[in-house]
Design a protein around this motif. Structure first.
Motif, PDB file in Angstrom:
ATOM      1  N   ILE A 232       0.826  -1.201   0.000  1.00 55.95           N
ATOM      2  CA  ILE A 232       0.000   0.000   0.000  1.00 55.95           C
ATOM      3  C   ILE A 232       0.863   1.255   0.000  1.00 55.95           C
ATOM      4  N   ASN A 233       1.892   1.249   0.816  1.00 59.32           N
ATOM      5  CA  ASN A 233       2.748   2.433   0.966  1.00 59.32           C
ATOM      6  C   ASN A 233       3.747   2.597  -0.171  1.00 59.32           C
ATOM      7  N   ASN A 234       4.038   1.492  -0.870  1.00 60.63           N
ATOM      8  CA  ASN A 234       4.982   1.553  -1.998  1.00 60.63           C
ATOM      9  C   ASN A 234       4.450   0.724  -3.166  1.00 60.63           C
ATOM     10  N   PRO A 235       3.378   1.175  -3.788  1.00 56.44           N
ATOM     11  CA  PRO A 235       2.776   0.404  -4.881  1.00 56.44           C
ATOM     12  C   PRO A 235       3.618   0.468  -6.150  1.00 56.44           C
ATOM     13  N   PRO A 236       3.354  -0.406  -7.106  1.00 49.57           N
ATOM     14  CA  PRO A 236       4.036  -0.323  -8.406  1.00 49.57           C
ATOM     15  C   PRO A 236       3.803   1.045  -9.041  1.00 49.57           C
ATOM     16  N   ARG A 237       4.695   1.440  -9.920  1.00 46.83           N
ATOM     17  CA  ARG A 237       4.646   2.793 -10.494  1.00 46.83           C
ATOM     18  C   ARG A 237       3.370   3.047 -11.290  1.00 46.83           C
ATOM     19  N   ASP A 238       2.764   1.980 -11.821  1.00 45.90           N
ATOM     20  CA  ASP A 238       1.557   2.163 -12.630  1.00 45.90           C
ATOM     21  C   ASP A 238       0.276   2.039 -11.803  1.00 45.90           C
ATOM     22  N   CYS A 239       0.408   2.082 -10.470  1.00 45.76           N
ATOM     23  CA  CYS A 239      -0.749   1.884  -9.597  1.00 45.76           C
ATOM     24  C   CYS A 239      -0.840   2.995  -8.551  1.00 45.76           C
ATOM     25  N   LYS A 240      -2.057   3.474  -8.323  1.00 45.96           N
ATOM     26  CA  LYS A 240      -2.300   4.472  -7.283  1.00 45.96           C
ATOM     27  C   LYS A 240      -3.222   3.875  -6.234  1.00 45.96           C
ATOM     28  N   ILE A 241      -2.802   3.966  -4.968  1.00 45.39           N
ATOM     29  CA  ILE A 241      -3.599   3.403  -3.879  1.00 45.39           C
ATOM     30  C   ILE A 241      -4.040   4.512  -2.939  1.00 45.39           C
ATOM     31  N   TYR A 242      -5.333   4.529  -2.657  1.00 43.24           N
ATOM     32  CA  TYR A 242      -5.920   5.501  -1.726  1.00 43.24           C
ATOM     33  C   TYR A 242      -6.171   4.788  -0.402  1.00 43.24           C
ATOM     34  N   HIS A 243      -5.566   5.308   0.641  1.00 44.44           N
ATOM     35  CA  HIS A 243      -5.593   4.686   1.963  1.00 44.44           C
ATOM     36  C   HIS A 243      -6.660   5.397   2.796  1.00 44.44           C
ATOM     37  N   VAL A 244      -7.813   4.758   2.998  1.00 42.11           N
ATOM     38  CA  VAL A 244      -8.906   5.386   3.729  1.00 42.11           C
ATOM     39  C   VAL A 244      -9.022   4.707   5.090  1.00 42.11           C
ATOM     40  N   CYS A 245      -8.629   5.418   6.128  1.00 42.56           N
ATOM     41  CA  CYS A 245      -8.562   4.797   7.444  1.00 42.56           C
ATOM     42  C   CYS A 245      -8.924   5.798   8.539  1.00 42.56           C
ATOM     43  N   PRO A 246      -9.231   5.328   9.740  1.00 50.09           N
ATOM     44  CA  PRO A 246      -9.557   6.258  10.826  1.00 50.09           C
ATOM     45  C   PRO A 246      -8.347   7.086  11.211  1.00 50.09           C
ATOM     46  N   PRO A 247      -8.551   8.324  11.655  1.00 48.63           N
ATOM     47  CA  PRO A 247      -7.435   9.189  12.032  1.00 48.63           C
ATOM     48  C   PRO A 247      -6.765   8.769  13.342  1.00 48.63           C
ATOM     49  N   HIS A 248      -7.435   7.896  14.090  1.00 50.79           N
ATOM     50  CA  HIS A 248      -6.908   7.425  15.374  1.00 50.79           C
ATOM     51  C   HIS A 248      -7.506   6.050  15.661  1.00 50.79           C
ATOM     52  N   ARG A 249      -7.019   5.393  16.703  1.00 48.87           N
ATOM     53  CA  ARG A 249      -7.541   4.072  17.049  1.00 48.87           C
ATOM     54  C   ARG A 249      -9.036   4.149  17.380  1.00 48.87           C
ATOM     55  N   LEU A 250      -9.812   3.306  16.738  1.00 47.16           N
ATOM     56  CA  LEU A 250     -11.251   3.276  17.010  1.00 47.16           C
ATOM     57  C   LEU A 250     -11.510   2.798  18.436  1.00 47.16           C
ATOM     58  N   LYS A 251     -12.536   3.334  19.037  1.00 46.50           N
ATOM     59  CA  LYS A 251     -12.927   2.869  20.369  1.00 46.50           C
ATOM     60  C   LYS A 251     -13.664   1.536  20.285  1.00 46.50           C
ATOM     61  N   THR A 252     -14.282   1.276  19.152  1.00 43.04           N
ATOM     62  CA  THR A 252     -14.937  -0.009  18.934  1.00 43.04           C
ATOM     63  C   THR A 252     -13.883  -1.105  18.786  1.00 43.04           C
ATOM     64  N   LYS A 253     -14.081  -2.199  19.494  1.00 43.94           N
ATOM     65  CA  LYS A 253     -13.193  -3.360  19.392  1.00 43.94           C
ATOM     66  C   LYS A 253     -13.874  -4.433  18.546  1.00 43.94           C
ATOM     67  N   ARG A 254     -13.132  -5.490  18.268  1.00 45.50           N
ATOM     68  CA  ARG A 254     -13.669  -6.561  17.431  1.00 45.50           C
ATOM     69  C   ARG A 254     -14.975  -7.115  17.987  1.00 45.50           C
ATOM     70  N   ASP A 255     -15.074  -7.212  19.322  1.00 43.56           N
ATOM     71  CA  ASP A 255     -16.246  -7.826  19.940  1.00 43.56           C
ATOM     72  C   ASP A 255     -17.080  -6.835  20.745  1.00 43.56           C
ATOM     73  N   SER A 256     -16.995  -5.553  20.423  1.00 41.71           N
ATOM     74  CA  SER A 256     -17.748  -4.536  21.154  1.00 41.71           C
ATOM     75  C   SER A 256     -19.256  -4.738  21.005  1.00 41.71           C
ATOM     76  N   THR A 257     -19.984  -4.420  22.097  1.00 41.23           N
ATOM     77  CA  THR A 257     -21.447  -4.456  22.050  1.00 41.23           C
ATOM     78  C   THR A 257     -22.043  -3.125  22.508  1.00 41.23           C
ATOM     79  N   ASP A 258     -21.194  -2.152  22.829  1.00 41.53           N
ATOM     80  CA  ASP A 258     -21.663  -0.840  23.275  1.00 41.53           C
ATOM     81  C   ASP A 258     -22.133  -0.032  22.057  1.00 41.53           C
ATOM     82  N   GLN A 259     -23.435   0.159  21.951  1.00 40.44           N
ATOM     83  CA  GLN A 259     -23.985   0.797  20.765  1.00 40.44           C
ATOM     84  C   GLN A 259     -23.590   2.264  20.647  1.00 40.44           C
TER      85      GLN A 259
END
Length: 284
Positions: A232-259
């Motif tokens: 992702i950080n070093n793609p081939p020259r003929d490829c453009k990758i857009y990295h869409v991610c949270p700006p910080h660690r999410l408070k939701t965990k894998r098994d969260s149930t807090d709505q």
């Protein structure tokens, strides 16, 4: 005349952290944003893409909250033969409650490619299952079948499958191999995140003692994951990758149930998705 360059949407898994990804794809739906030719989802990312491609709602938060009920997560079953995460029951209940129209999904895909990633139990190879109405719910279940946590076997074509995130957690290389030269990656971790091997990997590896190849893949998962980040950080020259991610660690965990926590991370996804749409400028 030159062929149009293909654009892919890749969605990482992450259990209930996927509520952030739902926020992003709902922002896409609200803005009628779909420049993609290829869609690849892993684990929960497969479900995110499923509802994105259904286009039945501009607010799919209810789909994520439906699966975050405590009745589907029972850690008391960890050392029994029962599921810790009742994945099969969850999908059965969700199918009965939301009643998705797979014919509509098929029509929406048309001539595009929608795949989910699963890991073969015996070979530990990643398999990229393309949409097929007859087994699609089973394929999505298989894509999120985590060793130890989901003990009910997922069988596709007579062979046992596990979570696709074990062998290809962020399938950007596969998208590139499929001809995509513009790849949008939706992550459930912040950009700086690097995977480290965890205790749960060693415990799951014990559970996989009858599948030595997959056991090895589980113990080298950090290498596999970080290798995808390097692409992702070093793609081939003929490829453009857009990295869409949270700006910080999410408070939701894998098994969260807090709505309330999940709703906030969903709203964060909506905001990040809207900003991405405004900045997206694909190559011609």
């Amino acid at each position: 005349m030159m062929n149009k360059k293909k654009t892919a949407l890749v969605v990482e898994g992450g259990g209930n952290r996927g509520v952030f990804s739902f926020g992003i794809t709902d922002s896409f739906i609200r803005n009628n944003f779909d420049p993609f030719d290829i869609y690849i989802g892993v684990s929960n990312g497969a479900a995110v893409l499923f509802w994105y491609l259904m286009r039945e709602s501009e607010n799919n938060l209810d789909k994520m909250l439906f699966g975050a009920k405590s009745k589907y997560i029972k850690y008391k079953n960890l050392f029994s033969k029962k599921d810790v995460i009742s994945f099969h029951d969850l999908y059965k209940d969700a199918d009965n409650f939301f009643k998705p129209d797979l014919t509509k999904l098929k029509n929406n895909i048309h001539d595009k490619i929608y795949s989910v990633v699963v890991s073969d139990a015996n070979t530990a190879k990643s398999e990229y299952l393309q949409f097929e109405e007859s087994y699609w719910i089973d394929a999505m279940i298989a894509s999120g079948t985590l060793p130890l946590l989901v003990k009910t076997p997922s069988i596709i074509d007579g062979k046992r499958k596990f979570d696709g995130g074990i062998t290809d957690p962020i399938p950007v290389k596969k998208a590139y191999e499929m001809g995509a030269r513009e790849i949008v990656v939706i992550r459930t971790y912040e950009k700086e995140f690097k995977r480290k091997i965890k205790l749960e990997n060693y415990i799951a590896a014990i559970y996989l003692k009858n599948y030595p190849n997959l056991r090895k893949a589980m113990l080298t998962h950090d290498i596999t994951y970080n290798d995808s980040l390097a692409f992702i950080n070093n793609p081939p020259r003929d490829c453009k990758i857009y990295h869409v991610c949270p700006p910080h660690r999410l408070k939701t965990k894998r098994d969260s149930t807090d709505q309330q926590i999940m709703e906030k991370d969903y709203e964060l996804g909506l905001s990040v998705g809207n900003r991405f749409i405004n900045s997206f400028s694909p190559k011609n």
